[in-house]
Design an enzyme around this catalytic site. Structure first.
Site, PDB file in Angstrom:
ATOM      1  N   LYS A 135       0.827  -1.210   0.000  1.00  0.00           N
ATOM      2  CA  LYS A 135       0.000   0.000   0.000  1.00  0.00           C
ATOM      3  C   LYS A 135       0.866   1.267   0.000  1.00  0.00           C
ATOM      4  O   LYS A 135       0.668   2.184  -0.807  1.00  0.00           O
ATOM      5  CB  LYS A 135      -0.926  -0.022   1.213  1.00  0.00           C
ATOM      6  CG  LYS A 135      -1.681   1.254   1.465  1.00  0.00           C
ATOM      7  CD  LYS A 135      -2.717   1.539   0.392  1.00  0.00           C
ATOM      8  CE  LYS A 135      -3.260   2.946   0.541  1.00  0.00           C
ATOM      9  NZ  LYS A 135      -4.386   3.233  -0.287  1.00  0.00           N
ATOM     10  N   ALA A 156       0.454  16.336 -15.956  1.00  0.00           N
ATOM     11  CA  ALA A 156       1.152  17.422 -15.252  1.00  0.00           C
ATOM     12  C   ALA A 156       0.141  18.453 -14.767  1.00  0.00           C
ATOM     13  O   ALA A 156      -0.926  18.623 -15.353  1.00  0.00           O
ATOM     14  CB  ALA A 156       2.158  18.073 -16.185  1.00  0.00           C
ATOM     15  N   CYS A 206      -4.229  11.188   1.069  1.00  0.00           N
ATOM     16  CA  CYS A 206      -3.387   9.980   1.095  1.00  0.00           C
ATOM     17  C   CYS A 206      -1.961  10.199   0.623  1.00  0.00           C
ATOM     18  O   CYS A 206      -1.012   9.847   1.322  1.00  0.00           O
ATOM     19  CB  CYS A 206      -4.038   8.886   0.266  1.00  0.00           C
ATOM     20  SG  CYS A 206      -5.580   8.354   0.979  1.00  0.00           S
TER      21      CYS A 206
END
Ligand code: UDX
Length: 424
Positions: free
Chosen positions: A198, A246, A254
């Site tokens: 993760k 971009a 997160c």
């Protein structure tokens, strides 16, 4: 069918709950915030995520909400979906995780399923805690969640993979069975590796974004177009086209916290993870480059009126955590600019963080009399703006496309000055 207990009624907890209820399981969701539980009982979801309110209603018969851990005592699966925000030091704050682990009712057969993103080693620490507190019936499974806000239900129901890290006992098999209906590739592994999958995935995605942002910045200096470059790179199957967009840098709860948590986790174990320092720094500077672009066109920004189109960290969410708009608005105000902001749904969240901003109730209102506009979040309604009308309402001509989402020709055809990120 099983009984599934869930700790934490946030994005991951509610989406996990509603998807398991959809499969026919009995789900009990526990949170510590009374207002949240009250609101959920009345059918109100505390954040914006498409289709979640409808699904909660449809499966209301199999979903219940509680403040009381005792209501989860007969759940075979206890999913931990609480926040692990960064501490002041940047390490992951595990206090909410430890609080639920300690609050869990002891019994002879529970699988604790860790969905929250936690540092490698958390599983071992929790297993030690179980042993110390006499919770011998608990088994620990790491099953990290990869869903994205804005497409949370689709991501949960059709995951790219399901990761199950366990000690090779009944609990890992039971969790794997629970996920079988989603027909996703299954990774069975040990707990530490699952935890690392993760963190490494989020850090890699953030690295991909910072990489393309650096390419964009070099494109600006050398006259190449990063959109073309990303298109050409992305067709290489080893690279892939995703996360090569971009812009003003990544935000959200997160990436920012997980990249920092992994960097510090490595540091705490004696390894200097140099690459991640650059990923973080590139991202910070990327949000600020807009200010110098505006100064190049407008000179000093004192008393200039700047319209910010979008505030949330990405479209289809009202989440303001880590949003690039926070840094950008603060920098613009520090330069003396007047900031007029509009976001279709994140205004309330934004007001809590930035009460000093002027909030417009539409894109048109934000753009009225503006010297420059900055597209911060690529909501479809901004992409579809009629730029000849925009040109008529603005005082100045500068449009900075912070997400490379607009059609440069349409903007220029309206007599405006278009500048994207890394675009020719
Ligand atoms: C992320 C991970 O994708 C998900 O797997 C994990 O479970 C939680 O963190 P999320 O925070 O919902 O999900 O957002 P995501 O869609 O990944 O976007 C993160 C940020 O990166 C956004 O600010 C987005 O604008 C930015 N981004 C994304 C880019 O700047 N360029 C890209 O090419 C892709």
């Amino acid at each position: 069918m099983s009984r599934v207990g869930i700790f934490g009624a946030g994005w991951v907890g509610l989406v996990t709950g509603v998807c398991f209820a959809e499969l026919g399981h009995e789900v009990v969701i526990r949170d510590v915030v009374p207002e949240k539980i009250e609101a959920l009982r009345l059918g109100h979801v505390p954040f914006h995520e498409e289709d979640v309110p409808e699904l909660l209603e449809r499966h209301a018969g199999r979903l219940s909400y509680t403040l009381d851990v005792a209501d989860l005592a007969d759940s075979e699966f206890l999913f931990v979906c609480v926040d692990t925000p960064p501490t002041y030091s940047g390490d992951a704050d595990l206090s909410a995780v430890h609080a639920v682990v300690d609050a869990m009712p002891a019994s002879d057969r529970h699988a604790l399923v860790m969905k929250s993103t936690v540092p490698v080693g958390t599983g071992s620490a929790i297993k030690r805690r179980f042993a110390e507190t006499g919770k011998a019936g608990f088994r620990y499974v790491s099953c990290p969640e990869f869903l994205k806000e804005g497409s949370a239900l689709a991501d949960f129901r059709r995951p790219d993979r399901v990761v199950v890290g366990d000690d090779g006992d009944w609990a890992g098999d039971a969790v794997a069975r629970l996920y079988e209906p989603f027909a996703a590739p299954l990774i069975r592994t040990d707990i530490a590796s699952a935890e690392m999958i993760k963190l490494a995935s989020n850090a890699f995605l953030a690295t991909k974004i910072s990489f393309i942002n650096e390419i964009a910045n070099v494109c600006e200096a050398l006259g190449a177009d990063v959109v073309e470059v990303a298109r050409g790179m992305g067709l290489d199957a080893r690279i892939g086209p995703k996360f090569l967009h971009a812009g003003l840098g990544y935000g959200g709860s997160c990436f920012t916290k997980d990249v920092s948590a992994l960097k510090l986790l490595a540091g705490n174990s004696g390894y200097h993870f140099q690459l991640l320092n650059a990923v973080i720094e590139v991202n910070e500077l990327q949000k600020r480059r807009v200010v110098s672009k505006l100064q190049r066109h407008l000179g000093a920004l004192a008393d200039k009126r700047i319209a910010l189109l979008g505030l949330a960290f990405k479209p289809n969410t009202d989440d303001m955590r880590g949003a690039s708009s926070i840094v950008l608005a603060a920098r613009l105000r520090a330069e003396g600019a007047e900031v007029r902001a509009y976001d279709p749904i994140a205004e309330q969240e934004a007001r809590e963080l930035m009460p000093e901003l002027h909030y417009a109730s539409s894109a048109e209102e934000a753009l009225g009399g503006a010297d420059a506009a900055v597209l911060v979040t690529e909501w479809p309604e901004f992409v579809q703006l009629d730029f000849s009308r925009v040109a008529a309402t603005m005082r100045g001509k500068v449009v900075i496309d912070g997400r490379n989402a607009l059609d440069p020709q349409a903007v220029r055809a309206a007599g405006l000055i278009y500048e994207g990120v890394g675009r020719r």
